[in-house]
Design a protein around this motif. Structure first.
Motif, PDB file in Angstrom:
ATOM      1  N   ILE A  46      -2.750  10.577   3.989  1.00 34.47           N
ATOM      2  CA  ILE A  46      -3.387   9.880   5.119  1.00 34.47           C
ATOM      3  C   ILE A  46      -3.460   8.382   4.840  1.00 34.47           C
ATOM      4  O   ILE A  46      -3.261   7.565   5.737  1.00 34.47           O
ATOM      5  CB  ILE A  46      -4.780  10.475   5.385  1.00 34.47           C
ATOM      6  N   SER A  47      -3.706   8.007   3.567  1.00 29.52           N
ATOM      7  CA  SER A  47      -3.747   6.583   3.240  1.00 29.52           C
ATOM      8  C   SER A  47      -2.388   5.941   3.467  1.00 29.52           C
ATOM      9  O   SER A  47      -2.299   4.789   3.902  1.00 29.52           O
ATOM     10  CB  SER A  47      -4.178   6.388   1.797  1.00 29.52           C
ATOM     11  N   ILE A  98       3.776   1.540  -1.280  1.00 25.18           N
ATOM     12  CA  ILE A  98       4.401   1.696  -2.599  1.00 25.18           C
ATOM     13  C   ILE A  98       3.410   2.219  -3.620  1.00 25.18           C
ATOM     14  O   ILE A  98       3.675   3.195  -4.322  1.00 25.18           O
ATOM     15  CB  ILE A  98       4.999   0.360  -3.073  1.00 25.18           C
ATOM     16  N   ILE A  99       2.225   1.583  -3.722  1.00 20.73           N
ATOM     17  CA  ILE A  99       1.342   1.943  -4.835  1.00 20.73           C
ATOM     18  C   ILE A  99       0.538   3.196  -4.563  1.00 20.73           C
ATOM     19  O   ILE A  99       0.036   3.809  -5.485  1.00 20.73           O
ATOM     20  CB  ILE A  99       0.368   0.804  -5.214  1.00 20.73           C
ATOM     21  N   LYS A 158      -0.843   9.175  -3.811  1.00 12.85           N
ATOM     22  CA  LYS A 158      -1.719  10.326  -3.912  1.00 12.85           C
ATOM     23  C   LYS A 158      -2.044  10.919  -2.543  1.00 12.85           C
ATOM     24  O   LYS A 158      -1.859  12.099  -2.316  1.00 12.85           O
ATOM     25  CB  LYS A 158      -3.016   9.883  -4.609  1.00 12.85           C
ATOM     26  N   ASN A 159      -2.497  10.083  -1.635  1.00  7.55           N
ATOM     27  CA  ASN A 159      -3.107  10.576  -0.411  1.00  7.55           C
ATOM     28  C   ASN A 159      -2.192  10.284   0.776  1.00  7.55           C
ATOM     29  O   ASN A 159      -1.880   9.143   1.063  1.00  7.55           O
ATOM     30  CB  ASN A 159      -4.448   9.870  -0.240  1.00  7.55           C
ATOM     31  N   GLY A 212       0.816  -1.210   0.000  1.00  9.81           N
ATOM     32  CA  GLY A 212       0.000   0.000   0.000  1.00  9.81           C
ATOM     33  C   GLY A 212       0.846   1.255   0.000  1.00  9.81           C
ATOM     34  O   GLY A 212       0.540   2.222  -0.689  1.00  9.81           O
ATOM     35  N   ILE A 268      -3.162  17.486   0.104  1.00 10.73           N
ATOM     36  CA  ILE A 268      -2.191  16.580   0.708  1.00 10.73           C
ATOM     37  C   ILE A 268      -1.750  15.562  -0.333  1.00 10.73           C
ATOM     38  O   ILE A 268      -1.589  14.386  -0.062  1.00 10.73           O
ATOM     39  CB  ILE A 268      -2.748  15.883   1.964  1.00 10.73           C
ATOM     40  N   LEU A 297      -0.218   6.865   5.740  1.00 10.81           N
ATOM     41  CA  LEU A 297      -0.104   6.674   7.195  1.00 10.81           C
ATOM     42  C   LEU A 297      -0.878   5.433   7.643  1.00 10.81           C
ATOM     43  O   LEU A 297      -0.413   4.666   8.490  1.00 10.81           O
ATOM     44  CB  LEU A 297      -0.625   7.906   7.931  1.00 10.81           C
ATOM     45  N   LEU A 298      -2.074   5.227   7.051  1.00  9.62           N
ATOM     46  CA  LEU A 298      -2.870   4.046   7.414  1.00  9.62           C
ATOM     47  C   LEU A 298      -2.138   2.761   7.047  1.00  9.62           C
ATOM     48  O   LEU A 298      -2.145   1.788   7.803  1.00  9.62           O
ATOM     49  CB  LEU A 298      -4.231   4.102   6.719  1.00  9.62           C
ATOM     50  N   CYS A 299      -1.459   2.767   5.870  1.00 12.76           N
ATOM     51  CA  CYS A 299      -0.726   1.565   5.465  1.00 12.76           C
ATOM     52  C   CYS A 299       0.454   1.316   6.393  1.00 12.76           C
ATOM     53  O   CYS A 299       0.802   0.163   6.683  1.00 12.76           O
ATOM     54  CB  CYS A 299      -0.264   1.694   4.023  1.00 12.76           C
ATOM     55  N   VAL A 359       0.503  16.479   8.432  1.00 16.14           N
ATOM     56  CA  VAL A 359      -0.515  16.475   7.374  1.00 16.14           C
ATOM     57  C   VAL A 359      -1.366  17.730   7.446  1.00 16.14           C
ATOM     58  O   VAL A 359      -1.623  18.404   6.435  1.00 16.14           O
ATOM     59  CB  VAL A 359      -1.399  15.207   7.481  1.00 16.14           C
TER      60      VAL A 359
END
Lengths: 101, 163
Positions: free
Chosen positions: A30-31, A23-24, A27-28, A21, A91, A33-35, A81
């Motif tokens: 926050i995403s 790596i790919i 864009k975002n 997650g 972001i 950080l979630l990964c 962020v």
């Protein structure tokens, strides 16, 4: 009795999915950080498995430390962020090129 | 008497992996966060199966109770509707997927080559953790407290309005 290797497969998959997650996802913020949370979860699970196999309390303490470090990292990361969003109104990782890196 | 541990394990593992996949592939950030919460809960069930009762509960309290709420507040504060989905570059995705699969297979192979089984059940987990944490790992404990203080201060200072 359940085979202990199954637990290892789960924790490895959690870590690998988080890595994938990071790596790919370009864009975002926050995403991403979630990964990273997902990767921390996989590592902590690995420590817990070893604690269960060897009866080692030290491994459980390491897992506890991982949880605490996760929280600290998330607090600072989310502050950054918000700061980026305040300055640039987005972001989007691909557009953060002010340092010309 | 049937041993239901494998059933619980496979159910929790399936939910954890499935929601982890959704964390990676879902488009909306709030869905990513909600699937991450499901992953946390399923992983807590796995930790309970590994006799880490106290840590599973602590992980639930901290991660689901505090961390997820922090993420949720941030997502609500920011205006994320402007972010459009980037066009997927399938070549990069394939390379990343290949590397990640190799990584995962490596982990699994390393783990599979060892002889593993449960240790004897530790009767009182909190007592055993406390005994070691406040003696052998006292310096680590204090340093982690300091780390939390520094993280809190830095978050406050970063967000503070310029005078």
């Amino acid at each position: 009795m359940l085979n202990m290797h199954a637990y290892f497969i789960v924790s490895s998959l959690l870590f690998a999915l988080g890595f994938f997650g990071v790596i790919i996802n370009r864009k975002n913020l926050i995403s991403i950080l979630l990964c990273i949370e997902l990767m921390f979860l996989g590592v902590a699970t690995n420590f817990i498995i070893y604690a269960s196999i060897y009866g080692a309390v030290s491994a459980k303490i390491m897992a506890l430390m991982i949880i605490v470090v996760t929280v600290a990292e998330t607090a600072v990361g989310l502050a950054i962020v918000i700061l980026i969003h305040k300055q640039q109104q987005h972001i989007d990782v691909t557009k953060l090129t002010r340092l010309k890196g | 008497m049937i041993d239901i541990t494998p059933i619980i394990f496979y159910l929790a593992a399936l939910i954890a992996i499935g929601s982890a996949v959704m964390v990676v592939v879902a488009h909306n950030t709030i869905y990513n966060l909600l699937f991450l919460i499901i992953t946390f809960i399923a992983t807590a069930v796995l930790w309970l199966l590994l006799h880490a009762d106290f840590l599973a509960l602590a992980m639930l309290f901290i991660n689901v109770g505090a961390l997820a709420v922090l993420f949720m507040l941030t997502i609500m504060l920011l205006d994320l509707h402007k972010i459009k989905r980037v066009k997927t570059n399938w070549l990069y995705t394939a390379i990343a997927g290949g590397c990640t699969s190799i990584l995962a297979i490596m982990f699994i192979i390393i783990a599979s080559t060892q002889k593993l089984r449960h240790a004897k059940h530790i009767s009182n987990e909190i007592r055993s953790i406390g005994n070691v944490l406040y003696t052998h790992y006292f310096v680590t404990f204090e340093l982690v407290g300091l780390l939390l203080l520094v993280a809190m201060l830095s978050a406050v200072i970063l967000i503070k309005e310029e005078q």
